[in-house]
Write an enzyme that holds these catalytic residues in place. Sequence first.
Site, PDB file in Angstrom:
ATOM      1  N   HIS A  71       0.936  -1.241  -0.149  1.00 55.51           N
ATOM      2  CA  HIS A  71       0.028  -0.039   0.038  1.00 55.51           C
ATOM      3  C   HIS A  71       0.779   1.417  -0.013  1.00 55.51           C
ATOM      4  O   HIS A  71       0.208   2.232  -0.128  1.00 55.51           O
ATOM      5  CB  HIS A  71      -1.005  -0.016   0.998  1.00 55.51           C
ATOM      6  CG  HIS A  71      -2.283   0.714   0.932  1.00 55.51           C
ATOM      7  ND1 HIS A  71      -2.210   1.346  -0.296  1.00 55.51           N
ATOM      8  CD2 HIS A  71      -3.396   0.503   1.554  1.00 55.51           C
ATOM      9  CE1 HIS A  71      -3.764   1.825  -0.224  1.00 55.51           C
ATOM     10  NE2 HIS A  71      -4.499   1.178   0.860  1.00 55.51           N
TER      11      HIS A  71
ATOM     12  N   ASP B 133      -2.056   2.146  -4.717  1.00 55.05           N
ATOM     13  CA  ASP B 133      -3.046   2.556  -4.088  1.00 55.05           C
ATOM     14  C   ASP B 133      -4.239   1.698  -4.416  1.00 55.05           C
ATOM     15  O   ASP B 133      -4.260   1.003  -5.242  1.00 55.05           O
ATOM     16  CB  ASP B 133      -3.534   3.916  -4.673  1.00 55.05           C
ATOM     17  CG  ASP B 133      -2.688   5.166  -4.395  1.00 55.05           C
ATOM     18  OD1 ASP B 133      -1.813   5.163  -3.407  1.00 55.05           O
ATOM     19  OD2 ASP B 133      -2.645   5.907  -5.493  1.00 55.05           O
TER      20      ASP B 133
END
Length: 460
Positions: free
Chosen positions: A432, A436
């Site tokens: 992450h 995204d």
Amino acid sequence: MGEHVIKLPDVGEGVAEAELVEWHVKVGDLVREDTVLAAVMTDKATVEIPSPVDGEILWLGAEIGDTVAIGSPIVRLKVAGEGNVKNTPSSESGADGIPAGASHGDRLPPAQNAAPSSSGLSRGSAGSPEPAASHPRRSADPRDKPEDDGVKKDRAMPSLSGAPRAEGEKPLASPAVRLRAKEAGIDLRQVPGSGPAGRISHEDIDAFLARGPQVARATGLARKDGVEDIKVVGLRRKIAEKMALAKSRIPHITYVEEIDVTALEELRATLNKEKRGAKGTERPKLTLLPFLMRAMVKAIGEQPNLNALFDDDAGIIHRHEGIHIGIAAQTPNGLVVPVVKHAEARDLWDSAAEVNRLADAAKAGTASREELSGSTITITSLGAMGGVATTPVINYPEVAIVGVNKMMVRPVWDGTQFIPRKMMNLSSSFDHRVIDGWDAAVFVQRIKALLETPALIFVD
């Protein structure tokens, strides 16, 4: 007679140390030139260390699980001739256990003690054999075979009379040996071990099974209170270290999507009927993986950040053009990840052939370091055992992993009725810090579209 010291050789370019994962000999054994003495592991590649000379093992310089520096002494032998150690008072190990010819920079863990052999030889510590005058040794020439020498016989066929170890004593064995014993229903406490410290090998299992119906098997519902301590060494330790590193450094996000693979399975079955290509060459059988690999190549072309390695120490994302897909494979020794290099340049059948070749090499333990490194994204699949959904751990320092779950026939509503369709989930994890959630979803949805309409895989 002289002494010969064997040092850990260079086992790979840029490798400074290796982990000792197995001894094939013990103190007092007679060995010939090219006899395998030990196995060491580095970067998931296991290397066997052979003896360059004939001789008798006097000293072993490390224990299983120890990390040994390249060039450090690991074995000392008694040999015919001068050997490579001068026959002076300093040729014996000192109190610190360092053999002749080794500097203090070559210091190793304390040498293992030698147990009295069946030929009546008595030794002190492995680093300081007792003087030959008080306890004569066998000839150092392994071709000499005294009639009362029982060492070789003991190694070839361990004693099978009664329980080989005291009550409560824990048997030593590798995970592979323990798994084999469990599958065969064998109580390892009843198996004599011929390795160092009574370690049980596959040969010991073979000898035990050769006894036939009298083999003691673990049956019944008796209460068990024992605790087994398994030292984490070799490949198992490297897997643990890498998984811990991945989970501690990478904030994972997992995205699960359902895919209708009915059309894909029909196409796959049709293509597999064509046993030979246009030039008459035999084609490998196609599984789901080559189709998924081709779909990933197309999706990565639109989402290049998925084909990257994240150097979090330097704060740099290395985005690659070449797509090297790792295929997580379970082997008898543990999880390894052979790598299909340049998947972007391979068609379905070339991808399938390379997956088959690498899987065979991984299971046989012959895959090279180059074949087990360099991946930029990984596929993990448990096949029929894949479950409904999983949360795969990213293969550090990659930024994504695609997990294949099991295929099941389920009723699907087509607008007017429920019809049976072959359904499968993809469970994919992403770093992450780099990917995204939106980009992860776009990537998986693109793979979904390609697999559900497999003709698109062949359209450039």
